[in-house]
Motif scaffolding. Structure first.
Motif, PDB file in Angstrom:
ATOM      1  N   VAL A  25       0.926  -1.260   0.029  1.00 24.86           N
ATOM      2  CA  VAL A  25      -0.150   0.110   0.145  1.00 24.86           C
ATOM      3  C   VAL A  25       0.977   1.226  -0.151  1.00 24.86           C
ATOM      4  N   PRO A  26       1.042   1.692  -1.193  1.00 17.91           N
ATOM      5  CA  PRO A  26       1.865   3.102  -1.021  1.00 17.91           C
ATOM      6  C   PRO A  26       1.084   4.467  -0.578  1.00 17.91           C
ATOM      7  N   THR A  27       1.585   5.305   0.113  1.00 21.70           N
ATOM      8  CA  THR A  27       1.017   6.390   0.850  1.00 21.70           C
ATOM      9  C   THR A  27       1.812   7.384   0.951  1.00 21.70           C
ATOM     10  N   MET A  28       1.297   8.577   1.128  1.00 21.29           N
ATOM     11  CA  MET A  28       2.163   9.772   1.513  1.00 21.29           C
ATOM     12  C   MET A  28       1.845  10.117   2.867  1.00 21.29           C
ATOM     13  N   GLY A  29       1.167   9.310   3.784  1.00 18.45           N
ATOM     14  CA  GLY A  29       1.156   9.434   5.155  1.00 18.45           C
ATOM     15  C   GLY A  29       0.187  10.204   5.393  1.00 18.45           C
ATOM     16  N   LEU A  31      -2.291   9.464   7.767  1.00 20.17           N
ATOM     17  CA  LEU A  31      -3.100   8.408   7.435  1.00 20.17           C
ATOM     18  C   LEU A  31      -4.528   8.605   7.922  1.00 20.17           C
ATOM     19  N   HIS A  32      -5.268   8.251   7.377  1.00 18.31           N
ATOM     20  CA  HIS A  32      -6.966   8.290   7.710  1.00 18.31           C
ATOM     21  C   HIS A  32      -7.476   6.875   7.573  1.00 18.31           C
ATOM     22  N   ALA A  33      -8.880   6.952   7.692  1.00 22.00           N
ATOM     23  CA  ALA A  33      -9.586   5.771   7.590  1.00 22.00           C
ATOM     24  C   ALA A  33      -9.698   4.851   6.228  1.00 22.00           C
ATOM     25  N   GLY A  34      -9.405   5.950   5.269  1.00 22.78           N
ATOM     26  CA  GLY A  34      -9.320   5.683   3.638  1.00 22.78           C
ATOM     27  C   GLY A  34      -8.014   4.545   3.577  1.00 22.78           C
ATOM     28  N   HIS A  35      -6.861   5.262   3.977  1.00 20.34           N
ATOM     29  CA  HIS A  35      -5.598   4.492   3.631  1.00 20.34           C
ATOM     30  C   HIS A  35      -5.770   3.438   4.672  1.00 20.34           C
ATOM     31  N   LEU A  36      -6.391   3.329   5.771  1.00 18.32           N
ATOM     32  CA  LEU A  36      -6.394   2.204   6.786  1.00 18.32           C
ATOM     33  C   LEU A  36      -7.462   0.857   6.042  1.00 18.32           C
ATOM     34  N   SER A  37      -8.332   1.426   5.410  1.00 12.97           N
ATOM     35  CA  SER A  37      -9.170   0.512   4.743  1.00 12.97           C
ATOM     36  C   SER A  37      -8.147  -0.341   3.677  1.00 12.97           C
ATOM     37  N   LEU A  38      -7.318   0.431   3.093  1.00 17.14           N
ATOM     38  CA  LEU A  38      -6.358  -0.430   1.853  1.00 17.14           C
ATOM     39  C   LEU A  38      -5.624  -1.410   2.754  1.00 17.14           C
ATOM     40  N   VAL A  39      -4.966  -1.002   3.617  1.00 17.67           N
ATOM     41  CA  VAL A  39      -4.167  -1.677   4.462  1.00 17.67           C
ATOM     42  C   VAL A  39      -5.075  -2.920   5.094  1.00 17.67           C
ATOM     43  N   TYR A 145      -2.523  -2.040  -3.729  1.00 16.21           N
ATOM     44  CA  TYR A 145      -3.659  -1.387  -3.401  1.00 16.21           C
ATOM     45  C   TYR A 145      -3.650  -0.121  -3.612  1.00 16.21           C
ATOM     46  N   PHE A 146      -4.650   0.510  -4.272  1.00 16.72           N
ATOM     47  CA  PHE A 146      -5.008   1.704  -4.358  1.00 16.72           C
ATOM     48  C   PHE A 146      -6.579   2.032  -4.219  1.00 16.72           C
ATOM     49  N   GLY A 147      -6.557   3.404  -3.984  1.00 14.55           N
ATOM     50  CA  GLY A 147      -7.958   3.849  -3.630  1.00 14.55           C
ATOM     51  C   GLY A 147      -8.739   4.577  -4.844  1.00 14.55           C
ATOM     52  N   GLN A 148      -9.952   4.247  -5.153  1.00 13.62           N
ATOM     53  CA  GLN A 148     -10.950   4.642  -6.283  1.00 13.62           C
ATOM     54  C   GLN A 148     -10.774   6.329  -5.954  1.00 13.62           C
ATOM     55  N   LYS A 149     -10.655   6.786  -4.882  1.00 21.64           N
ATOM     56  CA  LYS A 149     -10.781   8.384  -4.547  1.00 21.64           C
ATOM     57  C   LYS A 149      -9.877   8.873  -5.655  1.00 21.64           C
ATOM     58  N   ASP A 150      -8.627   8.255  -5.860  1.00 28.49           N
ATOM     59  CA  ASP A 150      -7.795   8.911  -6.867  1.00 28.49           C
ATOM     60  C   ASP A 150      -7.849   8.220  -8.317  1.00 28.49           C
ATOM     61  N   ALA A 151      -9.024   8.102  -8.892  1.00 29.95           N
ATOM     62  CA  ALA A 151      -9.374   7.271 -10.019  1.00 29.95           C
ATOM     63  C   ALA A 151      -8.632   7.335 -11.228  1.00 29.95           C
ATOM     64  N   CYS A 173      -9.456  -0.160  -4.259  1.00 26.28           N
ATOM     65  CA  CYS A 173     -10.467  -0.267  -3.060  1.00 26.28           C
ATOM     66  C   CYS A 173     -11.606   0.916  -3.022  1.00 26.28           C
ATOM     67  N   PRO A 174     -12.889   0.618  -2.736  1.00 27.09           N
ATOM     68  CA  PRO A 174     -13.750   1.779  -2.422  1.00 27.09           C
ATOM     69  C   PRO A 174     -13.098   3.085  -1.782  1.00 27.09           C
ATOM     70  N   THR A 175     -13.694   4.377  -2.045  1.00 24.31           N
ATOM     71  CA  THR A 175     -13.621   5.389  -1.470  1.00 24.31           C
ATOM     72  C   THR A 175     -14.350   5.410  -0.179  1.00 24.31           C
ATOM     73  N   VAL A 176     -13.533   5.770   0.955  1.00 21.25           N
ATOM     74  CA  VAL A 176     -14.066   5.802   2.254  1.00 21.25           C
ATOM     75  C   VAL A 176     -14.453   7.158   2.446  1.00 21.25           C
ATOM     76  N   ARG A 177     -15.594   7.506   3.025  1.00 24.12           N
ATOM     77  CA  ARG A 177     -16.013   8.830   3.068  1.00 24.12           C
ATOM     78  C   ARG A 177     -16.624   9.293   4.632  1.00 24.12           C
ATOM     79  N   ALA A 183     -15.321  12.974   0.891  1.00 22.22           N
ATOM     80  CA  ALA A 183     -14.277  11.827   0.800  1.00 22.22           C
ATOM     81  C   ALA A 183     -13.101  12.119   1.609  1.00 22.22           C
ATOM     82  N   MET A 184     -12.607  11.188   2.486  1.00 25.51           N
ATOM     83  CA  MET A 184     -11.529  11.370   3.186  1.00 25.51           C
ATOM     84  C   MET A 184     -10.059  11.501   2.496  1.00 25.51           C
ATOM     85  N   SER A 185      -9.487  12.555   2.963  1.00 27.71           N
ATOM     86  CA  SER A 185      -8.294  12.953   2.381  1.00 27.71           C
ATOM     87  C   SER A 185      -7.313  13.668   3.329  1.00 27.71           C
TER      88      SER A 185
END
Ligand code: AMP
Length: 285
Positions: A25-29, A31-39, A145-151, A173-177, A183-185
Motif C-alpha cells: 500500500v503506497p501512501t504519502m502518510g 493516514l486516515h480511515a481511507g488509507h487504513l481500509s487499503l491496509v 492496493y490503490f483507492g478509487q478516490k484517486d481514479a 478499493c472503494p472510496t471511504v467517506r 471523501a476522506m483526504s
C-alpha cells in the motif's frame, strides 16, 4: 512491524518473505480511515504486507502544497501497528532520489494522463508513475492496493503495470467517506468549519448525478449539470473541472458505454479537493 528507512534494508526484508504473497500500500502518510481500509484489504488477502510513507516531491508542481503537506510519522505508525502488517517503508527524499532534484529516468504514461488532473497539474502523473515504479521494483509486491478516490491515478498505474509488464495485480478499493459524504483526504485537515460545509457539496453533487444515472440518464451534460447545481450552493474559490469520462481511458464519456465516471476537482479556501463516483449498470461506488 518493522520500520525501514533504506532501500537496501527494504530489499533485504523483502528477500526474507521468499515466495509468500505480498500486499503493498503506497501512501504519502498523514493516514486516515481511507488509507487504513487499503491496509486491511492487503492484510486480509496476502501473507505479508508492506506500507510505504513517502511524500513524493516530484509529483508536486511549483506553487503546490508540498511544503505544507501534513506529516505526522509517530501518529501514522501508531495507527498502523495494530493492523498486522509486516513492514513500513519510510525513505527520506535523498534515499529515493540521490541525484537531486529528481531521477534522470522518468516513466511517462500517455493516454489517461492527458486530461483533467494531467492538464491541471503538468508533470504530476510522471512523478506518480516514476515513484510507484521505483517502489514496485524495491518491494516486488504480489498485489498493490490503490483507492478509487484517486481514479485517474488508478487508470495511470493500471496502464503502466500493463505496458511495462510489472508482475503484480492492481487492486482498487472503494472510496471511504465521512458520515456526510465528504471523501476522506489528508488535506481535509486544512478545511475550516465553513470550508467543510462547502466541501461536502462535492459528494452531494456526485450522489445527485449518480441518482440520475440510476434513473436512466445517460447525457454527460445533464449529469455534469447536476453536480454544478450542488457546487453553486457553496463558496468555492474555483471549480477546476466536472467531467463524465470513461473510467479506464479517461476519454470523454460516449453515451452507450456501460460504465462512466464523474470526476470533480474544486478549490475550497487554500485547499484543492478531488472526488469522483463510478457509474455502471450496478450500483455506483
Ligand atoms: P495518498 O496518501 O493521498 O497518496 O493516498 C494513498 C492511497 O490511499 C492512494 O491509493 C489513495 O487513492 C488512497 N486513498 C486516499 N484517500 C482515500 C479514501 N478516502 N478512500 C479510499 N482510499 C483512499
Amino acid at each position: 512491524m518493522k520500520v525501514v528507512t533504506t532501500i537496501a534494508e527494504m530489499q533485504h526484508v523483502r528477500s526474507t518473505f521468499g515466495a509468500d504473497t505480498l500486499g503493498f500500500v503506497p501512501t504519502m502518510g498523514y493516514l486516515h480511515a481511507g488509507h487504513l481500509s487499503l491496509v486491511r484489504y492487503s492484510v486480509a488477502e496476502n501473507m505479508r504486507s508492506v506500507v510505504s510513507i513517502f511524500v513524493n516531491p516530484t509529483q508536486f508542481g511549483p506553487g503546490e502544497d508540498l511544503a505544507r503537506y501534513p506529516r505526522d510519522l509517530e501518529r501514522d505508525l501508531a495507527l498502523l501497528s495494530p493492523l498486522g502488517l509486516d513492514c513500513v517503508f519510510v525513505p527520506a527524499v535523498n534515499e529515493m532520489y540521490p541525484s537531486a532534484p529528481g531521477p534522470s529516468t522518468v516513466v511517462t504514461v500517455h493516454g489517461p494522463t492527458e486530461c483533467l488532473e494531467g492538464s491541471m497539474r503538468p508533470g504530476h502523473f510522471a512523478g506518480v508513475a516514476t515513484v510507484v515504479a521505483k517502489l514496485f521494483n524495491i518491494i516486488r509486491p504480489t498485489r498493490a492496493y490503490f483507492g478509487q478516490k484517486d481514479a485517474q491515478q488508478v487508470a495511470v498505474i493500471t496502464k503502466m503495470v500493463d505496458d511495462l509488464n510489472f508482475p503484480l495485480r492492481v487492486v482498487v478499493c472503494p472510496t471511504v467517506r465521512e458520515a456526510d459524504g465528504l471523501a476522506m483526504s489528508s488535506r481535509n485537515v486544512f478545511l475550516t468549519p465553513t470550508d467543510r460545509e462547502t466541501a461536502k457539496l462535492i459528494s452531494c453533487g456526485l450522489f445527485a448525478a449518480a441518482a440520475l444515472w440510476q434513473a436512466g440518464e445517460r447525457k454527460a451534460a445533464v449529469l455534469e449539470a447536476a453536480v454544478h447545481e450542488s457546487l453553486r450552493q457553496g463558496s468555492f474559490i474555483a471549480i477546476d473541472y466536472v467531467a463524465v469520462v470513461d473510467p479506464l481511458t479517461f476519454d470523454p464519456y460516449t453515451s452507450g458505454s456501460s460504465a462512466a465516471l464523474i470526476a470533480v476537482a474544486a478549490r475550497v479556501g487554500a485547499t484543492r479537493l478531488i472526488d469522483n463516483i463510478l457509474l455502471s449498470r450496478a450500483a455506483p461506488v
